[in-house]
Motif scaffolding. Structure first.
Motif, PDB file in Angstrom:
ATOM      1  N   GLN A  69     -98.136  28.328 -63.805  1.00  0.00           N
ATOM      2  CA  GLN A  69     -97.542  27.139 -63.199  1.00  0.00           C
ATOM      3  C   GLN A  69     -97.077  26.214 -64.313  1.00  0.00           C
ATOM      4  N   GLY A  70     -96.047  25.441 -64.029  1.00  0.00           N
ATOM      5  CA  GLY A  70     -95.565  24.473 -65.008  1.00  0.00           C
ATOM      6  C   GLY A  70     -96.245  23.126 -64.899  1.00  0.00           C
ATOM      7  N   ALA A  71     -96.803  22.840 -63.732  1.00  0.00           N
ATOM      8  CA  ALA A  71     -97.439  21.545 -63.500  1.00  0.00           C
ATOM      9  C   ALA A  71     -98.739  21.748 -62.724  1.00  0.00           C
ATOM     10  N   VAL A  72     -99.640  20.810 -62.867  1.00  0.00           N
ATOM     11  CA  VAL A  72    -100.914  20.853 -62.143  1.00  0.00           C
ATOM     12  C   VAL A  72    -100.677  20.397 -60.707  1.00  0.00           C
ATOM     13  N   THR A  73    -101.163  21.211 -59.763  1.00  0.00           N
ATOM     14  CA  THR A  73    -101.061  20.881 -58.341  1.00  0.00           C
ATOM     15  C   THR A  73    -102.411  21.166 -57.691  1.00  0.00           C
ATOM     16  N   GLN A  74    -102.490  20.936 -56.389  1.00  0.00           N
ATOM     17  CA  GLN A  74    -103.719  21.248 -55.667  1.00  0.00           C
ATOM     18  C   GLN A  74    -103.984  22.750 -55.645  1.00  0.00           C
ATOM     19  N   GLN A  75    -102.963  23.557 -55.901  1.00  0.00           N
ATOM     20  CA  GLN A  75    -103.132  25.004 -55.915  1.00  0.00           C
ATOM     21  C   GLN A  75    -103.578  25.540 -57.279  1.00  0.00           C
ATOM     22  N   THR A  76    -103.627  24.696 -58.291  1.00  0.00           N
ATOM     23  CA  THR A  76    -104.023  25.118 -59.636  1.00  0.00           C
ATOM     24  C   THR A  76    -105.491  25.525 -59.642  1.00  0.00           C
ATOM     25  N   ASP A  77    -105.769  26.642 -60.325  1.00  0.00           N
ATOM     26  CA  ASP A  77    -107.150  27.118 -60.468  1.00  0.00           C
ATOM     27  C   ASP A  77    -107.708  26.838 -61.861  1.00  0.00           C
ATOM     28  N   PHE A  78    -106.873  27.005 -62.902  1.00  0.00           N
ATOM     29  CA  PHE A  78    -107.314  26.812 -64.281  1.00  0.00           C
ATOM     30  C   PHE A  78    -106.289  25.982 -65.046  1.00  0.00           C
ATOM     31  N   VAL A  79    -106.779  25.077 -65.885  1.00  0.00           N
ATOM     32  CA  VAL A  79    -105.941  24.370 -66.851  1.00  0.00           C
ATOM     33  C   VAL A  79    -106.490  24.736 -68.223  1.00  0.00           C
ATOM     34  N   VAL A  80    -105.628  25.326 -69.058  1.00  0.00           N
ATOM     35  CA  VAL A  80    -106.037  25.752 -70.394  1.00  0.00           C
ATOM     36  C   VAL A  80    -105.543  24.718 -71.391  1.00  0.00           C
ATOM     37  N   LEU A  81    -106.486  24.158 -72.153  1.00  0.00           N
ATOM     38  CA  LEU A  81    -106.170  23.143 -73.159  1.00  0.00           C
ATOM     39  C   LEU A  81    -105.963  23.825 -74.502  1.00  0.00           C
ATOM     40  N   GLY A  82    -104.737  23.765 -75.009  1.00  0.00           N
ATOM     41  CA  GLY A  82    -104.462  24.318 -76.325  1.00  0.00           C
ATOM     42  C   GLY A  82    -105.162  23.517 -77.410  1.00  0.00           C
ATOM     43  N   ASP A  83    -105.508  24.186 -78.501  1.00  0.00           N
ATOM     44  CA  ASP A  83    -106.199  23.513 -79.602  1.00  0.00           C
ATOM     45  C   ASP A  83    -105.321  22.482 -80.314  1.00  0.00           C
ATOM     46  N   LYS A  84    -104.008  22.639 -80.217  1.00  0.00           N
ATOM     47  CA  LYS A  84    -103.092  21.739 -80.932  1.00  0.00           C
ATOM     48  C   LYS A  84    -102.587  20.619 -80.037  1.00  0.00           C
ATOM     49  N   ARG A  85    -103.477  19.983 -79.314  1.00  0.00           N
ATOM     50  CA  ARG A  85    -103.076  18.876 -78.452  1.00  0.00           C
ATOM     51  C   ARG A  85    -103.557  17.566 -79.071  1.00  0.00           C
ATOM     52  N   ARG A  86    -102.914  16.496 -78.672  1.00  0.00           N
ATOM     53  CA  ARG A  86    -103.311  15.173 -79.154  1.00  0.00           C
ATOM     54  C   ARG A  86    -103.769  14.352 -77.964  1.00  0.00           C
ATOM     55  N   GLY A  87    -105.034  14.096 -77.878  1.00  0.00           N
ATOM     56  CA  GLY A  87    -105.543  13.289 -76.780  1.00  0.00           C
ATOM     57  C   GLY A  87    -105.480  14.016 -75.449  1.00  0.00           C
ATOM     58  N   ILE A  88    -105.544  13.251 -74.380  1.00  0.00           N
ATOM     59  CA  ILE A  88    -105.514  13.814 -73.036  1.00  0.00           C
ATOM     60  C   ILE A  88    -104.061  13.850 -72.568  1.00  0.00           C
ATOM     61  N   SER A  89    -103.601  15.036 -72.199  1.00  0.00           N
ATOM     62  CA  SER A  89    -102.228  15.185 -71.716  1.00  0.00           C
ATOM     63  C   SER A  89    -102.143  14.748 -70.261  1.00  0.00           C
ATOM     64  N   ALA A  90    -100.921  14.574 -69.778  1.00  0.00           N
ATOM     65  CA  ALA A  90    -100.703  14.232 -68.369  1.00  0.00           C
ATOM     66  C   ALA A  90    -101.241  15.332 -67.464  1.00  0.00           C
ATOM     67  N   LYS A  91    -101.109  16.592 -67.893  1.00  0.00           N
ATOM     68  CA  LYS A  91    -101.614  17.713 -67.088  1.00  0.00           C
ATOM     69  C   LYS A  91    -103.143  17.679 -66.999  1.00  0.00           C
ATOM     70  N   GLN A  92    -103.797  17.417 -68.121  1.00  0.00           N
ATOM     71  CA  GLN A  92    -105.256  17.331 -68.109  1.00  0.00           C
ATOM     72  C   GLN A  92    -105.705  16.145 -67.246  1.00  0.00           C
ATOM     73  N   TYR A  93    -105.033  15.026 -67.373  1.00  0.00           N
ATOM     74  CA  TYR A  93    -105.378  13.838 -66.590  1.00  0.00           C
ATOM     75  C   TYR A  93    -105.237  14.119 -65.094  1.00  0.00           C
ATOM     76  N   LYS A  94    -104.131  14.769 -64.713  1.00  0.00           N
ATOM     77  CA  LYS A  94    -103.901  15.113 -63.305  1.00  0.00           C
ATOM     78  C   LYS A  94    -104.987  16.069 -62.806  1.00  0.00           C
ATOM     79  N   ALA A  95    -105.362  17.061 -63.618  1.00  0.00           N
ATOM     80  CA  ALA A  95    -106.412  18.003 -63.228  1.00  0.00           C
ATOM     81  C   ALA A  95    -107.731  17.269 -63.023  1.00  0.00           C
ATOM     82  N   GLU A  96    -108.069  16.363 -63.920  1.00  0.00           N
ATOM     83  CA  GLU A  96    -109.314  15.605 -63.789  1.00  0.00           C
ATOM     84  C   GLU A  96    -109.307  14.737 -62.535  1.00  0.00           C
TER      85      GLU A  96
END
Length: 110
Positions: free
Chosen positions: A54-81
């Motif tokens: 998936q390109g975006a986090v939705t209610q149908q999302t099962d897993f969000v994978v956080l890449g090691d090369k990220r800076r802070g909390i992304s919009a996708k991680q925030y939406k998943a939380e």
């Protein structure tokens, strides 16, 4: 494998062989760059296990994978939380956990 016209040929195992894998028939979202492979390579791994990208986090999302090369909390991680806090069953995985899951042998049912 590369064929004569220089295009890549991808051989996927039969997804029916992977029914017990955690990614089978699941929706996966990546956020942040992975340190060990490209997003395209990671997508191929997910598909090989019968999962869907998936390109975006939705209610149908099962897993969000956080890449090691990220800076802070992304919009996708925030939406998943936010969705998790609302009762959605979404698992957030760090890159090392994703790598461990794709290292599980594909012929688990055999």
């Amino acid at each position: 494998m590369i064929n004569k016209d220089n295009s890549e040929i991808i051989f996927f195992s039969d997804p029916a062989e992977n029914r017990t894998h955690p990614f089978y028939n699941k929706q996966i979202v990546f956020t942040g760059a992975l340190s060990t492979m490209t997003r395209s390579e990671a997508a191929k791994q997910v598909k090989a296990y019968g999962g869907y990208l998936q390109g975006a986090v939705t209610q149908q999302t099962d897993f969000v994978v956080l890449g090691d090369k990220r800076r802070g909390i992304s919009a996708k991680q925030y939406k998943a939380e936010q969705l998790i806090n609302q009762g959605q069953d979404i698992q957030i995985l760090i890159e090392d956990d994703f790598l461990w899951l794709i290292s599980i042998p594909r012929e688990m049912d055999k």
